[in-house]
Design an enzyme around this catalytic site. Structure first.
Site, mmCIF file in Angstrom:
data_model
loop_
_atom_site.group_PDB
_atom_site.id
_atom_site.type_symbol
_atom_site.label_atom_id
_atom_site.label_comp_id
_atom_site.label_asym_id
_atom_site.label_seq_id
_atom_site.Cartn_x
_atom_site.Cartn_y
_atom_site.Cartn_z
ATOM 1 N N SER A 1 141.525 42.123 -31.731
ATOM 2 C CA SER A 1 141.075 41.386 -30.543
ATOM 3 C C SER A 1 140.938 42.292 -29.324
ATOM 4 O O SER A 1 140.328 41.904 -28.322
ATOM 5 C CB SER A 1 142.039 40.243 -30.231
ATOM 6 O OG SER A 1 143.307 40.730 -29.826
ATOM 7 N N THR B 1 145.787 39.900 -36.268
ATOM 8 C CA THR B 1 146.949 39.917 -37.156
ATOM 9 C C THR B 1 146.856 38.851 -38.239
ATOM 10 O O THR B 1 147.293 39.063 -39.370
ATOM 11 C CB THR B 1 148.243 39.707 -36.341
ATOM 12 O OG1 THR B 1 148.341 40.729 -35.352
ATOM 13 C CG2 THR B 1 149.472 39.758 -37.223
#
Length: 327
Positions: free
Chosen positions: A59, A12
């Site tokens: 991730s 993010t």
């Protein structure tokens, strides 16, 4: 001035959305590490920073391969190039897993700080810029030496072993359960109030381990009336370990017990963990005959990492239990 390397991996913190008010729908990996750091010129006032892009994706795509690359790069900067600290920018969904892997495998006492953001870099009131600034400040701090791998978010310092994401979108998502934060980073400095006591980093028996290939370990989530079929499906897949996220103190249904015993007979290591989120999974007499390992207070996703590393050095459940009692 302290030298800090920043390893960028995506998440993010590297993302962009169509508008400044869009905080959920965004594209990860839009910005490079250089582009992120260039938006924070204040970093140059606290450290001499060097940026390297390692990956640039969500991730959720992290594997032992990417963990090992991060480990090697961090140790290269800290041990070979004599940098004072390393910061890793990372997606928040699995930040705690990467952090714990490095916490167990990095042969160094210098600070390694992992940081992310809950809001995209383009978002109104994004937390990305201040989080990175504080992470560099922490990595450059003498007080962070010897504390293991740290997660820096929302001005709060967490140890890699205990930290977990507790809220889907709120800024205060990263917590260390009932054990609490290690400290804070404020505008007047870095402040620690406690430190990790379990073995990590430079003292870890795993810090010279070849982690390129780790045995597969899966997590099974227990629930009321579970029939054990998920466990039985795993047995022929070549899995070497199962972490059962049990109810309460690491318990599970009688049918799950039957399936776990079958798995154990096939040479699969079994670790009892808990889905509760806090508290220890204590050895119990009823499970002693089966050679199950008690996962202490490690969350299931952390227990999986420790078991993968433990299986590189031993298959003995007694020795694996010692490892869980130590780390």
């Amino acid at each position: 001035m302290k030298k800090v390397a920043i390893l960028a991996t995506g998440g993010t913190i590297s993302s962009a959305a169509d508008s400044r008010t869009e905080l959920i729908n965004y594209k990860s990996g839009t910005f490079t590490g250089d582009e992120i750091i260039n938006q924070i010129p204040e970093l140059r006032e606290i450290a001499d920073v060097h940026i390297e892009q390692t990956t640039n994706f969500s991730s959720m795509e992290m594997t032992a391969k990417e963990w090992t690359i991060l480990r090697e790069k961090a140790l290269h900067y800290l041990n070979e190039l004599d940098f004072d600290g390393v910061v890793i920018t990372h997606g928040t969904n699995t930040i705690e897993e990467t952090a714990y892997f490095l916490h167990l495998t990095c042969n160094v006492s210098k600070p390694i700080v992992i940081v992310g953001s809950q809001r995209p870099l383009t978002g109104l009131s994004s937390d990305a810029h201040l989080n990175v600034y504080n992470a560099v400040k922490l990595a450059a701090s003498e007080d962070a030496v010897g504390k293991g791998v740290l997660v820096m978010m929302n001005d709060e310092i967490n140890s890699a072993r205990e930290v977990t994401k507790t809220n889907t979108v709120r800024l205060e998502t990263f917590q260390s359960g009932q054990l609490g934060f290690l400290g804070y980073v404020d505008n007047d400095g870095v402040f620690f109030y406690r430190q990790p006591t379990r073995i990590h980093t430079a003292q870890s028996q795993f810090n010279e381990l070849d982690t390129q290939e780790l045995d597969p370990v899966e997590i099974v989530y227990s629930y009321a009336g579970a029939d054990g079929n998920l466990i039985r499906c795993l047995i022929p897949t070549g899995v070497k370990g199962i972490v059962i996220a049990g109810t309460g103190t690491g318990r599970f249904s009688s049918k799950e017990l039957e399936a776990l015993v079958e798995a154990k007979k096939q040479g699969i290591a079994v670790v009892r963990s808990s889905r509760v989120g806090n508290g220890r999974v204590i050895p119990e007499e009823q499970y002693e005959p089966y050679g199950f390992v008690s996962g202490d207070n490690l969350l299931p996703q952390k227990a999986r990492i420790l078991l993968m590393l433990a299986l590189k050095v031993t298959k003995d459940p007694v020795e694996i239990q010692r490892i869980f009692d130590t780390y």
